[in-house]
Design an enzyme around this catalytic site. Structure first.
Site, PDB file in Angstrom:
ATOM      1  N   LYS A 226     -25.691   3.525 -18.808  1.00  0.00           N
ATOM      2  CA  LYS A 226     -24.363   4.124 -18.988  1.00  0.00           C
ATOM      3  C   LYS A 226     -23.933   4.949 -17.780  1.00  0.00           C
ATOM      4  O   LYS A 226     -24.752   5.388 -16.967  1.00  0.00           O
ATOM      5  CB  LYS A 226     -24.322   4.917 -20.297  1.00  0.00           C
ATOM      6  CG  LYS A 226     -24.287   3.925 -21.473  1.00  0.00           C
ATOM      7  CD  LYS A 226     -24.071   4.551 -22.814  1.00  0.00           C
ATOM      8  CE  LYS A 226     -23.994   3.418 -23.858  1.00  0.00           C
ATOM      9  NZ  LYS A 226     -24.132   3.915 -25.223  1.00  0.00           N
ATOM     10  N   ARG A 260     -32.003   2.176 -27.744  1.00  0.00           N
ATOM     11  CA  ARG A 260     -31.327   0.868 -27.644  1.00  0.00           C
ATOM     12  C   ARG A 260     -31.161   0.579 -26.162  1.00  0.00           C
ATOM     13  O   ARG A 260     -30.489   1.322 -25.461  1.00  0.00           O
ATOM     14  CB  ARG A 260     -29.975   0.949 -28.363  1.00  0.00           C
ATOM     15  CG  ARG A 260     -29.159  -0.339 -28.288  1.00  0.00           C
ATOM     16  CD  ARG A 260     -27.786  -0.119 -28.931  1.00  0.00           C
ATOM     17  NE  ARG A 260     -26.970  -1.315 -28.865  1.00  0.00           N
ATOM     18  CZ  ARG A 260     -26.231  -1.650 -27.811  1.00  0.00           C
ATOM     19  NH1 ARG A 260     -26.214  -0.888 -26.737  1.00  0.00           N
ATOM     20  NH2 ARG A 260     -25.508  -2.751 -27.833  1.00  0.00           N
TER      21      ARG A 260
HETATM   22  N1  HH2 Z   1     -23.811   1.659 -26.996  1.00  0.00           N
HETATM   23  C1  HH2 Z   1     -23.153   0.504 -26.793  1.00  0.00           C
HETATM   24  C2  HH2 Z   1     -23.058  -0.450 -27.823  1.00  0.00           C
HETATM   25  N2  HH2 Z   1     -23.633  -0.235 -29.013  1.00  0.00           N
HETATM   26  N3  HH2 Z   1     -24.910   1.122 -30.449  1.00  0.00           N
HETATM   27  C3  HH2 Z   1     -25.546   2.260 -30.684  1.00  0.00           C
HETATM   28  N4  HH2 Z   1     -26.109   2.484 -31.887  1.00  0.00           N
HETATM   29  N5  HH2 Z   1     -25.650   3.238 -29.730  1.00  0.00           N
HETATM   30  C4  HH2 Z   1     -25.115   3.083 -28.507  1.00  0.00           C
HETATM   31  O1  HH2 Z   1     -25.224   4.020 -27.662  1.00  0.00           O
HETATM   32  C5  HH2 Z   1     -24.402   1.884 -28.211  1.00  0.00           C
HETATM   33  C6  HH2 Z   1     -24.317   0.901 -29.248  1.00  0.00           C
HETATM   34  C7  HH2 Z   1     -22.520   0.233 -25.476  1.00  0.00           C
HETATM   35  O2  HH2 Z   1     -23.382  -0.452 -24.629  1.00  0.00           O
HETATM   36  P1  HH2 Z   1     -23.413  -2.029 -24.358  1.00  0.00           P
HETATM   37  O3  HH2 Z   1     -23.659  -2.790 -25.616  1.00  0.00           O
HETATM   38  O4  HH2 Z   1     -24.398  -2.255 -23.276  1.00  0.00           O
HETATM   39  O5  HH2 Z   1     -21.999  -2.387 -23.740  1.00  0.00           O
HETATM   40  P2  HH2 Z   1     -20.640  -2.998 -24.303  1.00  0.00           P
HETATM   41  O6  HH2 Z   1     -20.128  -2.076 -25.359  1.00  0.00           O
HETATM   42  O7  HH2 Z   1     -19.757  -3.067 -23.100  1.00  0.00           O
HETATM   43  O8  HH2 Z   1     -20.941  -4.362 -24.894  1.00  0.00           O
END
Ligand code: HH2
Length: 298
Positions: A226, A260
């Site tokens: 992030k 995660r």
């Molecule tokens: N962060 C993201 C997505 N889902 N779920 C939980 N429980 N906690 C988090 O911090 C979290 C999450 C965002 O990250 P990412 O899936 O890598 O990116 P994107 O939302 O662009 O798909």
């Protein structure tokens, strides 16, 4: 199944990320091209790598929630995720989680074999998701997010961020329970990077132990790749795995139950160190002898 089955107290559970989106902030476009052309085999291969590296849960998402992202239509999100969830549930023993804010997407994934629902909005987007999770006996992860991804970074404002996030998560927990989700199926997440400034993210990461104690539920954190990590190290998104692992070690040291992550191999090592240091501190505080020492040369 309860949260203790998937998030048992003796380990830090590693949730491996599989984003089935064209546009996720760090790994979009690996398995989905165009709007919803899905390469299920490629997703299964990637999942096999994550499981081999030590993932305890696979989290499949079909909508990016990066800052500024617009919500995608329900049908598109289902087309992206359901075939992958079905294939993973057939192939792997590890539980599959669906990362969605929408009840229809959650329902389709649970019918396809998912066992957890990961709602980053903590029921703020579509509270029917709680009833869906309850009906399927699924675990429900409640994240902290004010507003929605499109506008969440516009002007995040908190007085005492830890206090406010704890109180708002407690409200999400109460809503989930009144919709029929048993408390032993709930997990909370402070929502790193969701409508928060650098200092907010740091306070929450440093305060995972306090948050966990206050909420009395398993706590998951998602620091992976992030922007707040990049703000500290100067690394671009594709080079943030080392910083992510450091954040996971800190989370494990603080008492987080789960992380995660994209880089499961790095996180697995990081939480091993964090967990063991936590145990050393606990033993000293309790006046117990330290765990058997294999006798390290240096
Ligand atoms: N962060 C993201 C997505 N889902 N779920 C939980 N429980 N906690 C988090 O911090 C979290 C999450 C965002 O990250 P990412 O899936 O890598 O990116 P994107 O939302 O662009 O798909």
């Amino acid at each position: 199944m309860t949260s203790a089955t998937i998030f048992p107290p003796h380990r830090v559970t590693i949730v491996g990320i599989l984003n089935a989106t064209p546009d996720s902030f760090s790994d979009g476009g690996r398995f989905v091209h165009g709007e919803a052309q899905v390469q299920v085999d490629a997703a299964v291969d990637a999942a096999a790598v994550l499981v081999g590296q030590g993932a305890h849960v696979l989290d499949v998402g079909g909508e990016s929630t990066r800052p500024g992202a617009r919500t995608v239509p329900v049908a598109v999100e289902i087309d992206r995720t359901r075939p992958i969830v079905e294939a993973l549930a057939k192939r792997f023993d590890v539980p599959i989680s669906i990362d969605t804010r929408k009840s229809e997407v959650a329902e389709a994934a649970l019918e396809g074999g998912a066992r957890l629902v990961n709602d980053v909005s903590g029921l703020g987007h579509d509270d029917r998701i709680a009833a869906v999770a309850a009906r399927h006996g699924a675990l429900l992860v409640l994240g902290h997010l004010r507003g929605d991804p499109e506008t969440m970074q516009d002007a995040p404002r908190f007085g005492d961020v830890l206090e406010e996030v704890a109180a708002e998560l407690a409200r999400s927990v109460a809503r989930a329970e009144s919709a029929g989700v048993a408390r032993e199926r709930l997990v909370v997440d402070p929502g790193l990077g969701f409508g928060k400034l650098l200092e907010h993210n740091l306070t929450l990461l440093a305060g995972v132990g306090e948050l966990r104690r206050r909420l009395g539920l398993p706590l998951l954190v998602g620091p992976s790749r992030k922007a707040f990590l990049g703000a500290l190290t100067g690394d671009p998104v594709e080079q943030r795995d080392a910083a992510s692992a450091a954040a996971c070690a800190v989370a494990a040291f603080g008492g987080a139950d789960a992380v995660r992550v994209h880089d499961v191999a790095g996180a697995a090592r990081a939480v091993t160190i964090g967990r063991r240091l936590r145990e050393a501190g606990r033993q000293r505080a309790a006046g117990e002898p330290s765990s058997a020492d294999p006798g390290c040369p240096r």
